[in-house]
Design a protein around this motif. Structure first.
Motif, PDB file in Angstrom:
ATOM      1  N   SER A 144       0.964  -1.146   0.049  1.00  0.00           N
ATOM      2  CA  SER A 144       0.125   0.020   0.024  1.00  0.00           C
ATOM      3  C   SER A 144       0.969   1.340  -0.136  1.00  0.00           C
ATOM      4  O   SER A 144       1.958   1.336   0.651  1.00  0.00           O
ATOM      5  CB  SER A 144      -0.817   0.046   1.279  1.00  0.00           C
ATOM      6  OG  SER A 144      -1.691   1.280   1.291  1.00  0.00           O
ATOM      7  N   GLN A 145       0.260   2.184  -0.776  1.00  0.00           N
ATOM      8  CA  GLN A 145       1.124   3.373  -0.681  1.00  0.00           C
ATOM      9  C   GLN A 145       0.930   4.267   0.498  1.00  0.00           C
ATOM     10  O   GLN A 145       2.035   5.108   0.972  1.00  0.00           O
ATOM     11  CB  GLN A 145       0.432   4.264  -1.802  1.00  0.00           C
ATOM     12  CG  GLN A 145       1.065   3.885  -3.306  1.00  0.00           C
ATOM     13  CD  GLN A 145       0.406   4.753  -4.331  1.00  0.00           C
ATOM     14  OE1 GLN A 145      -0.296   5.593  -4.224  1.00  0.00           O
ATOM     15  NE2 GLN A 145       1.107   4.247  -5.815  1.00  0.00           N
ATOM     16  N   VAL A 146      -0.152   3.765   1.156  1.00  0.00           N
ATOM     17  CA  VAL A 146      -0.279   4.634   2.708  1.00  0.00           C
ATOM     18  C   VAL A 146       0.161   3.602   3.592  1.00  0.00           C
ATOM     19  O   VAL A 146       0.007   2.493   3.831  1.00  0.00           O
ATOM     20  CB  VAL A 146      -1.801   4.806   2.879  1.00  0.00           C
ATOM     21  CG1 VAL A 146      -1.769   5.261   4.275  1.00  0.00           C
ATOM     22  CG2 VAL A 146      -2.289   5.642   1.763  1.00  0.00           C
ATOM     23  N   ARG A 147       1.261   4.166   4.368  1.00  0.00           N
ATOM     24  CA  ARG A 147       2.076   3.124   5.302  1.00  0.00           C
ATOM     25  C   ARG A 147       2.037   3.851   6.767  1.00  0.00           C
ATOM     26  O   ARG A 147       2.208   4.954   6.667  1.00  0.00           O
ATOM     27  CB  ARG A 147       3.394   2.659   4.856  1.00  0.00           C
ATOM     28  CG  ARG A 147       3.241   1.886   3.487  1.00  0.00           C
ATOM     29  CD  ARG A 147       4.700   1.491   3.228  1.00  0.00           C
ATOM     30  NE  ARG A 147       4.922   0.688   2.018  1.00  0.00           N
ATOM     31  CZ  ARG A 147       5.913   0.254   1.347  1.00  0.00           C
ATOM     32  NH1 ARG A 147       6.960   0.364   2.076  1.00  0.00           N
ATOM     33  NH2 ARG A 147       5.964  -0.097   0.141  1.00  0.00           N
ATOM     34  N   GLU A 148       2.157   3.198   7.778  1.00  0.00           N
ATOM     35  CA  GLU A 148       2.405   3.752   8.927  1.00  0.00           C
ATOM     36  C   GLU A 148       4.008   4.107   9.009  1.00  0.00           C
ATOM     37  O   GLU A 148       4.749   3.141   8.733  1.00  0.00           O
ATOM     38  CB  GLU A 148       1.800   2.790  10.225  1.00  0.00           C
ATOM     39  CG  GLU A 148       0.378   2.166  10.072  1.00  0.00           C
ATOM     40  CD  GLU A 148       0.121   1.721  11.261  1.00  0.00           C
ATOM     41  OE1 GLU A 148       0.939   0.944  11.974  1.00  0.00           O
ATOM     42  OE2 GLU A 148      -1.167   1.504  11.529  1.00  0.00           O
ATOM     43  N   LEU A 149       4.434   5.065   9.791  1.00  0.00           N
ATOM     44  CA  LEU A 149       5.469   5.476  10.102  1.00  0.00           C
ATOM     45  C   LEU A 149       6.106   4.761  11.306  1.00  0.00           C
ATOM     46  O   LEU A 149       5.172   4.182  12.040  1.00  0.00           O
ATOM     47  CB  LEU A 149       5.670   6.956  10.643  1.00  0.00           C
ATOM     48  CG  LEU A 149       5.029   8.060   9.472  1.00  0.00           C
ATOM     49  CD1 LEU A 149       5.331   9.390  10.006  1.00  0.00           C
ATOM     50  CD2 LEU A 149       6.076   7.843   8.182  1.00  0.00           C
ATOM     51  N   PRO A 150       7.272   4.439  11.141  1.00  0.00           N
ATOM     52  CA  PRO A 150       7.905   3.534  12.171  1.00  0.00           C
ATOM     53  C   PRO A 150       7.585   4.382  13.580  1.00  0.00           C
ATOM     54  O   PRO A 150       8.009   5.612  13.736  1.00  0.00           O
ATOM     55  CB  PRO A 150       9.338   3.539  12.028  1.00  0.00           C
ATOM     56  CG  PRO A 150       9.394   3.690  10.439  1.00  0.00           C
ATOM     57  CD  PRO A 150       8.498   4.656  10.407  1.00  0.00           C
ATOM     58  N   GLY A 151       7.058   3.509  14.613  1.00  0.00           N
ATOM     59  CA  GLY A 151       6.785   4.157  15.776  1.00  0.00           C
ATOM     60  C   GLY A 151       5.580   5.046  15.996  1.00  0.00           C
ATOM     61  O   GLY A 151       5.352   5.772  17.038  1.00  0.00           O
ATOM     62  N   VAL A 170      -3.145  21.628   1.267  1.00  0.00           N
ATOM     63  CA  VAL A 170      -3.235  20.294   0.863  1.00  0.00           C
ATOM     64  C   VAL A 170      -3.366  20.269  -0.564  1.00  0.00           C
ATOM     65  O   VAL A 170      -4.281  20.350  -1.310  1.00  0.00           O
ATOM     66  CB  VAL A 170      -4.332  19.099   1.502  1.00  0.00           C
ATOM     67  CG1 VAL A 170      -4.453  17.933   1.113  1.00  0.00           C
ATOM     68  CG2 VAL A 170      -4.034  19.032   2.960  1.00  0.00           C
ATOM     69  N   SER A 171      -2.533  19.429  -1.160  1.00  0.00           N
ATOM     70  CA  SER A 171      -2.505  18.973  -2.750  1.00  0.00           C
ATOM     71  C   SER A 171      -2.466  17.431  -2.944  1.00  0.00           C
ATOM     72  O   SER A 171      -1.566  16.691  -2.295  1.00  0.00           O
ATOM     73  CB  SER A 171      -1.457  19.523  -3.512  1.00  0.00           C
ATOM     74  OG  SER A 171      -1.542  21.026  -3.346  1.00  0.00           O
ATOM     75  N   ASN A 181     -11.756  11.147   1.449  1.00  0.00           N
ATOM     76  CA  ASN A 181     -11.001   9.973   1.508  1.00  0.00           C
ATOM     77  C   ASN A 181      -9.420  10.103   1.920  1.00  0.00           C
ATOM     78  O   ASN A 181      -8.815   9.325   2.525  1.00  0.00           O
ATOM     79  CB  ASN A 181     -10.884   9.384   0.065  1.00  0.00           C
ATOM     80  CG  ASN A 181     -12.257   8.865  -0.578  1.00  0.00           C
ATOM     81  OD1 ASN A 181     -12.902   8.167   0.446  1.00  0.00           O
ATOM     82  ND2 ASN A 181     -12.370   8.328  -1.657  1.00  0.00           N
ATOM     83  N   LEU A 182      -8.961  11.532   2.044  1.00  0.00           N
ATOM     84  CA  LEU A 182      -7.807  11.704   2.560  1.00  0.00           C
ATOM     85  C   LEU A 182      -7.857  11.858   4.097  1.00  0.00           C
ATOM     86  O   LEU A 182      -6.912  11.594   4.971  1.00  0.00           O
ATOM     87  CB  LEU A 182      -7.200  13.059   2.372  1.00  0.00           C
ATOM     88  CG  LEU A 182      -7.062  13.379   0.672  1.00  0.00           C
ATOM     89  CD1 LEU A 182      -6.693  14.824   0.281  1.00  0.00           C
ATOM     90  CD2 LEU A 182      -5.807  12.266   0.370  1.00  0.00           C
ATOM     91  N   ILE A 183      -9.103  12.028   4.829  1.00  0.00           N
ATOM     92  CA  ILE A 183      -9.375  12.265   6.236  1.00  0.00           C
ATOM     93  C   ILE A 183      -9.057  10.721   6.862  1.00  0.00           C
ATOM     94  O   ILE A 183      -8.202  10.593   7.941  1.00  0.00           O
ATOM     95  CB  ILE A 183     -10.754  12.635   6.521  1.00  0.00           C
ATOM     96  CG1 ILE A 183     -10.821  14.073   5.995  1.00  0.00           C
ATOM     97  CG2 ILE A 183     -10.979  12.572   8.069  1.00  0.00           C
ATOM     98  CD1 ILE A 183     -12.307  14.620   6.138  1.00  0.00           C
ATOM     99  N   PRO A 184      -9.574   9.700   6.238  1.00  0.00           N
ATOM    100  CA  PRO A 184      -9.209   8.152   7.124  1.00  0.00           C
ATOM    101  C   PRO A 184      -7.926   7.650   6.441  1.00  0.00           C
ATOM    102  O   PRO A 184      -7.690   6.501   6.802  1.00  0.00           O
ATOM    103  CB  PRO A 184     -10.399   7.350   6.619  1.00  0.00           C
ATOM    104  CG  PRO A 184     -10.854   8.004   5.448  1.00  0.00           C
ATOM    105  CD  PRO A 184     -10.660   9.436   5.401  1.00  0.00           C
ATOM    106  N   ARG A 185      -7.339   8.602   5.544  1.00  0.00           N
ATOM    107  CA  ARG A 185      -5.962   8.144   4.846  1.00  0.00           C
ATOM    108  C   ARG A 185      -5.994   6.783   4.085  1.00  0.00           C
ATOM    109  O   ARG A 185      -5.355   5.912   4.165  1.00  0.00           O
ATOM    110  CB  ARG A 185      -4.686   7.616   6.050  1.00  0.00           C
ATOM    111  CG  ARG A 185      -3.833   8.806   6.796  1.00  0.00           C
ATOM    112  CD  ARG A 185      -3.090   8.549   7.455  1.00  0.00           C
ATOM    113  NE  ARG A 185      -1.753   8.007   6.542  1.00  0.00           N
ATOM    114  CZ  ARG A 185      -0.849   7.565   6.874  1.00  0.00           C
ATOM    115  NH1 ARG A 185      -0.606   6.979   8.008  1.00  0.00           N
ATOM    116  NH2 ARG A 185       0.249   7.178   6.113  1.00  0.00           N
TER     117      ARG A 185
END
Length: 447
Positions: free
Chosen positions: A192-199, A215-216, A254-258
């Motif tokens: 997925s292009q949306v990933r959780e950051l480490p930590g 936001v763009s 759709n950007l709000i829930p990432r």
């Protein structure tokens, strides 16, 4: 893939071990004859490898054609009512026949390679055996080999036939399986292009403050969908998004829930950058009612409490009451235990949408996203949903996307999007008085 793995361990490896043992035994009997037997092995191996590459290519095409055929069948069965409505049965049959023929040709080409491989490899093996007889006869005439020794060697050569056949066939199947494995790992390796950051830390209970800062976003680099959008929304505020199709309304929410991350800018909830928190903790506090409602073939209660194995039925009832569908559910013979059928086919469009609203409400969200949530409702059902939204006004932030302006008049603020930009902002009366883009939309719908 399962069949290939099974045959690899049950046939391929035992056949390789058998060949090694028999060849060692043949060298023990007569080295010259053994070398004569193996002299053609490199050519045989090269041909098997060449056929394997051809099979891999054909198998890829075969897998792709089978996938296309399966997709076509899924669409055809799902859209059978539309097919009948347009009297398009013959059209669908022709589409299926053409794709089935492509699949047949792809499979035929795969089998054709296998059919050519077997006699070619068999001919080379026969030439190898013929060479053994020629060299063996010469050694017997020279007195270097007895007839019994030669018969024992031939018996050993005969033991190679089955393992060689198994290896040839299994290698072909391995190459076919490789095409399947490639497709499997292509999917497994997709990230997925949306990933959780480490930590990333869990999102604390939110109040409902939402902030977009410059936001763009673009699905493709050269085609921006949102351009430097900035706004702030307070808890309990109802915000309506209005604009023509393709203006970027659904993308914005759709950007709000990432579901996506913007290329530029920052989105904060309660002052926290949503990229710094875990996805699950963020999304569990956001209720979403999409335009395309998805229901599952369980009970009404399990659909409202989707994702919860042990749910509180009273909480489900309360969510249904807020969504104004409780009375309808209670009128059913089995109430909340009524099964809705596959994709909710036993319910009307409006009933499915109110069930989806109840599903979102059960999460007790502080942010609620309604993406064309009233598009399939009649006037009475729409009024019921509007009443439900009024109840929510004091306890969560609501983003509403609607093309029908009658559904957004009561919103605290209305954002007018045009070509990815926030063109106008204000409540219904303010925007009408400006005589801008919103007033044009209103005039066209209510002229």
């Amino acid at each position: 893939v399962g069949e290939v793995v099974q045959r690899f361990f049950h046939r391929f490896i035992p056949s390789v071990l058998t060949i090694l043992a028999v060849v060692a035994y043949l060298f023990y009997l007569n080295g010259i004859l053994t070398l004569t037997t193996l002299v053609i092995a490199p050519l045989m191996g090269a041909l098997i490898s060449w056929f394997g590459d051809r099979l891999l290519l054909r198998s890829r095409l075969n897998q792709e054609s089978m996938s296309d055929l399966s997709s076509l069948l899924t669409e055809a069965f799902a859209g059978i009512s539309l097919t009948r409505a347009f009297a398009a049965e013959e059209y669908e049959i022709r589409r299926f026949s053409a794709m089935a023929e492509n699949n047949r040709l792809a499979r035929f080409q795969t089998e054709q390679v296998k059919a050519i491989q077997d006699p070619v490899v068999g001919f080379l093996y026969a030439m190898s055996v013929l060479g053994v007889f020629w060299v063996g006869g010469w050694q017997i005439s020279e007195g270097n080999l007895t007839g019994s020794q030669f018969l024992g060697f031939i018996a050993g050569v005969a033991m190679l036939i089955d393992p060689i056949v198994h290896i040839t066939n299994n290698y072909s199947e391995l190459k076919q399986g490789e095409a399947s494995v490639e497709r499997i790992f292509e999917l497994l390796d997709t990230r997925s292009q949306v990933r959780e950051l480490p930590g990333a830390r869990p999102m604390p209970p939110i109040q409902g403050w939402v902030e977009f800062e410059q936001v763009s976003f673009a699905y493709k680099p050269d085609q921006p969908v949102l351009k430097r959008i900035s706004f702030q929304v307070a808890p309990g505020e109802i915000v309506a998004l209005v604009g023509s199709s393709g203006a970027g309304k659904s993308t914005l929410v759709n950007l709000i829930p990432r579901f996506y991350d913007p290329q530029e800018g920052c989105i904060r909830i309660d002052g926290i950058d949503i990229r710094t928190v875990t996805l699950k903790s963020l999304r569990r506090q956001i209720g979403i009612v999409p335009q395309e409602i998805t229901l599952f073939s369980g009970t009404i209660a399990s659909n409202i409490a989707y994702g919860q194995e042990d749910f509180d039925l009273e909480a489900v009832r309360q969510a249904a009451r807020v969504a104004n569908i409780d009375s309808f559910i209670e009128s059913l013979p089995d109430g909340y235990a009524t099964r809705v059928g596959e994709r909710g086919v036993t319910l009307s469009g409006g009933q499915r949408q109110r069930l989806a609203i109840a599903r979102a409400l059960l999460l007790n969200p502080k942010i609620l996203i309604l993406d064309e949530a009233t598009s399939a409702l009649d006037n009475e059902s729409e009024a019921l949903v509007q009443e439900a939204l009024q109840r929510l006004m004091q306890r969560c932030t609501v983003f509403v996307i609607a093309h029908r302006l009658s559904t957004v008049r009561s919103a605290h603020r209305i954002f007018v999007l045009e070509q990815g930009q926030l063109l106008e902002e204000g409540n219904h009366r303010e925007l009408l008085s400006k005589g801008g883009r919103y007033a044009q939309f209103h005039w066209r719908q209510f002229q």
